[in-house]
Scaffold this active site. Structure first.
Site, mmCIF file in Angstrom:
data_model
loop_
_atom_site.group_PDB
_atom_site.id
_atom_site.type_symbol
_atom_site.label_atom_id
_atom_site.label_comp_id
_atom_site.label_asym_id
_atom_site.label_seq_id
_atom_site.Cartn_x
_atom_site.Cartn_y
_atom_site.Cartn_z
ATOM 1 N N GLU A 116 0.844 -1.205 0.000
ATOM 2 C CA GLU A 116 0.000 0.000 0.000
ATOM 3 C C GLU A 116 0.879 1.255 0.000
ATOM 4 O OE1 GLU A 116 -0.332 -2.602 2.034
ATOM 5 O OE2 GLU A 116 -2.436 -2.983 2.538
ATOM 6 N N ARG A 172 3.488 -0.871 15.525
ATOM 7 C CA ARG A 172 2.383 -0.230 16.262
ATOM 8 C C ARG A 172 2.845 0.445 17.539
ATOM 9 N NH1 ARG A 172 2.121 -5.580 15.746
ATOM 10 N NH2 ARG A 172 2.188 -6.946 17.571
ATOM 11 N N GLU A 218 -3.845 -6.338 17.124
ATOM 12 C CA GLU A 218 -2.699 -6.928 16.421
ATOM 13 C C GLU A 218 -1.734 -7.526 17.438
ATOM 14 O OE1 GLU A 218 -1.268 -5.400 12.393
ATOM 15 O OE2 GLU A 218 0.399 -4.777 13.643
#
Ligand code: F6P
Length: 535
Positions: A202, A255, A340
Site C-alpha cells: 500500500e 504499532r 494486532e
C-alpha cells in the site's frame, strides 16, 4: 484450584450481584481508584471486589509479570518468534543507557532524535524549502503503525499545531491519495514515506503515485521526499537522500513506533519542544509502570480489569469512549495496538490457548456514540464493558460551558450503566404520564434499563502533550500486561501475512493474466464479476 479457576468461580458468584450495592459499605470509590501523575483511574463501577482484585494481582504475579516487565525494559529479546528486543520505551527515555546484544543503543537513538529535531526546525523555519518556497503541507504515506499513531497524535494535539498542515494517506484505494493530493501544491509539499520495512505494498504504491504527481511540476521530486524506515538500502533504491532518511531499529514494533522517526510528521506539526513534552509524559508512565506495586499500577490495573471482563466474565468486546473529540482516532489506534498485539491463538511455546485471546476493541468519541450505539450498550442483551476517558478542562476557555456539558454526559453515562432503571421505576414514570392498565405495563417494559453494566473512567486535567503521551504509554503497557497474563507474544503479527500473500496472487487473476488455478469457486466467481464489471 488454580488462580484461574478461582477467578472463574469468583466471577460466576459475583456477576449477578448489583454493582451499585458494592458502594453501600466503605469508601469504594476511593479504594477502587488509582492515581498517578495527572491520571485518576476509577474502576469502582465494575464487579471487581477486594477478593477478585487480590486474585487478579496473584494471577499477574503468577505470570511472572515483574520479571517479564524488567526483561522488556532492559532489552531482552522477548519477541521470541522474531528474535527481537522490544524497546519502544528507549525512544522516550533519552537519558538512560539500554543495551541490546551488549551494545548501548541510546547514542544512536539520541543521534536520530537530534537529526529529526534539526530537520523539523529547518522545515518549520523555511530553511528547508520546496521548489516553490517554504513547505506548507506534509503528506505522510504509511499504513498501520506507520500511520495510525502520528495521524491520531496530530489530531489529538491540534491546539499545539503551528507547523505545516499534515495529511495522512494510508489506503491503497487510489481515492485516498487522489483526494489528499487534489488540493495541494506539489512545489510546497513534503512527502514522507513512512514504512518500517519499506516493502508494504500500500505504502510503496502510494509513494510512487505521489512521486509521479510531484514530477509533473517539480524538477527534482526526490528532494521533497523523506523516508522513515529501518531499511536504508530500500530508501536509497527509491532515491531518497540519506540526509532525509530517519532510521530506527527492528526492536521498535510498527504499532509502537510513533515515539521515534515515525512521529516526524507530528514533530513537524507541533514542533520539537511539544513533541519532547509528549515523550516526557510517556516516560513518566514508563517509570510508574516499572516501579509501582502491581495493585497501584495504572497499566496493570487497566489490564486486570480487561482480563477480568474478557476472560472471567465472558464479555467479548470492550468499548473505548473518549469524551474528548481530539481523541477520535484513539479507538482506531487501539484497535491495531490491542488486536494486532493480543489477537493470537497460541501461547509463546506454540500450544493452543485454553482460553480466549484479547477482546474486540471498538469505540467512538462521546457524545457522538450516545446518539448511535449506546442504545445497545444500555439495553442490548450483551454486556459491553465501557472505558470512558475525560479531560477535566478543554482548550477553549470561551467554550467552558460546552466542556461542562461534555463532562456531565460522560459521568451520566457511567452512572446510568451502573444504576439502570427498574420496572417499578419505569412503571411509575409512565403512570405519571397518564398511562394505565395493559398499555402502562407494555410501555414500561420498553423503558427498563437492566443496569449493573461495568465501566471504568480515566480522568486527566487537560489533553496536553504530556498527558497524551502518558495515555498512549498507559495503553501500550496494558497490552503488554494482558499479553503476559495470557502467555502470548504481543509483539509479532503473523496473522496479517496470509491475506497479503493471497492478494499478491489475486492481482493477476483480476488482470486476466492468470486463471487462478487452485482457488475456490467463490473467489474465482467474484474475480470474474469484478473483471466483467471493469469492462
Ligand atoms: O499490517 C501489518 C503491518 O506489518 C503492521 O504491523 C505495520 O504497522 C504495518 O503493516 C505497516 O508496516 P510498515 O511500517 O513496514 O510499512
Amino acid at each position: 484450584m488454580t488462580i484461574w479457576t478461582e477467578l472463574l468461580t469468583r466471577a460466576e458468584a459475583v456477576t449477578t450481584r448489583r454493582i451499585a450495592e458494592l458502594f453501600e459499605n466503605g469508601n469504594r470509590a476511593a479504594e477502587f481508584t488509582c492515581e498517578s501523575g495527572p491520571f485518576a483511574f476509577d474502576y469502582s463501577k465494575t464487579n471487581i471486589d477486594a477478593t477478585a482484585l487480590d486474585l487478579l494481582v496473584r494471577l499477574a504475579e503468577g505470570a511472572d509479570l515483574a520479571s517479564k516487565r524488567e526483561a522488556m525494559f532492559s532489552g531482552a529479546k522477548i519477541n521470541e518468534t522474531e528474535g527481537r528486543a522490544v524497546l519502544h520505551t528507549a525512544l522516550r527515555n533519552l537519558s538512560h543507557p539500554v543495551c541490546v546484544d551488549g551494545e548501548d543503543v541510546m547514542p544512536k537513538v539520541r543521534k536520530t532524535h537530534a537529526r529529526m529535531v534539526g530537520f523539523a526546525r529547518d522545515v518549520r523555519d523555511g530553511r528547508f524549502a520546496g521548489q516553490g518556497g517554504a513547505i506548507t503541507d506534509v503528506v505522510n504515506i504509511g499504513i498501520g503503525g506507520s500511520d495510525l499513531g502520528p495521524a491520531m497524535a496530530t489530531l489529538a494535539l491540534a491546539p499545539y499545531h503551528d507547523g505545516p498542515r499534515c495529511h495522512f494517506v494510508s489506503n491503497v484505494d487510489g481515492a485516498h491519495i487522489h483526494d489528499t493530493l487534489k488540493g495541494l501544491n506539489p512545489e510546497t509539499t513534503l512527502v514522507i514515506v513512512a514504512s518500517k520495512t519499506f516493502t508494504t505494498i500500500e505504502t510503496m504504491t502510494n509513494a510512487e503515485t505521489a512521486r509521479r504527481w510531484m514530477a509533473q511540476t517539480v524538477k527534482d521530486p526526490a528532494a521533497q521526499f523523506a523516508a522513515l524506515s529501518t531499511a536504508s538500502d530500500k530508501t536509497a533504491a527509491f532515491g531518497i537522500h540519506p540526509a532525509r532518511v530517519f532510521g530506527f531499529e527492528d526492536w521498535v514494533g510498527g504499532r509502537y513506533s510513533m515515539w521515534g522517526p515515525i512521529g516526524l510528521s507530528l514533530m513537524l506539526a507541533i514542533g520539537p519542544e511539544q513533541f519532547d513534552a509528549m515523550l516526557r509524559g510517556a516516560a513518566a508512565m514508563d517509570a510508574h509502570f516499572r516501579a509501582a506495586p502491581l495493585v497501584q499500577n495504572l497499566p496493570v490495573l487497566l489490564a486486570l480489569v480487561g482480563i477480568w471482563h474478557n476472560q472471567f466474565c465472558g464479555y467479548a468486546t470492550r468499548a473505548v469512549l473518549p469524551y474528548d473529540q481530539r481523541l477520535s482516532r484513539l479507538p482506531a489506534y487501539l484497535q491495531q495496538l490491542e488486536m494486532e498485539s493480543n489477537g493470537k491463538r497460541v501461547s509463546m511455546d506454540g500450544a493452543e490457548l485454553p482460553y480466549h485471546s484479547g477482546p474486540v476493541v471498538w469505540g467512538e468519541p462521546g457524545t457522538n456514540g450516545q446518539h448511535a450505539f449506546y442504545q445497545l450498550i444500555h439495553q442490548g442483551t450483551r454486556v459491553i464493558p465501557c472505558e470512558f476517558m475525560l479531560a477535566a478542562e478543554g482548550h477553549e476557555p470561551d467554550l467552558a460551558h460546552q466542556h461542562l456539558l461534555l463532562a456531565a454526559n460522560c459521568l451520566a453515562q457511567s452512572e446510568a450503566l451502573m444504576r439502570g432503571r427498574s420496572l417499578a421505576e419505569a412503571t411509575e414514570i409512565m403512570r405519571k404520564k397518564g398511562l394505565t392498565g395493559a398499555e402502562l405495563e407494555r410501555q414500561a417494559r420498553h423503558r427498563v434499563f437492566p443496569g449493573s453494566r461495568p465501566s471504568t473512567t480515566l480522568l486527566y486535567p487537560k489533553l496536553t502533550p504530556e498527558v497524551f503521551g502518558g495515555i498512549v504509554a498507559l495503553y501500550e503497557h496494558r497490552v503488554f500486561v494482558e499479553g503476559v497474563i495470557l502467555g502470548i507474544n504481543s509483539f509479532d503479527q503473523w496473522g496479517v501475512e496470509l491475506g497479503k500473500e493471497l492478494a499478491l496472487a489475486l492481482a493477476p487473476v483480476l488482470e486476466g493474466t492468470s486463471d487462478g488455478a487452485g482457488k475456490d469457486g467463490s473467489t474465482l466467481a467474484l474475480a470474474a464479476r469484478v473483471r466483467a464489471l471493469r469492462g
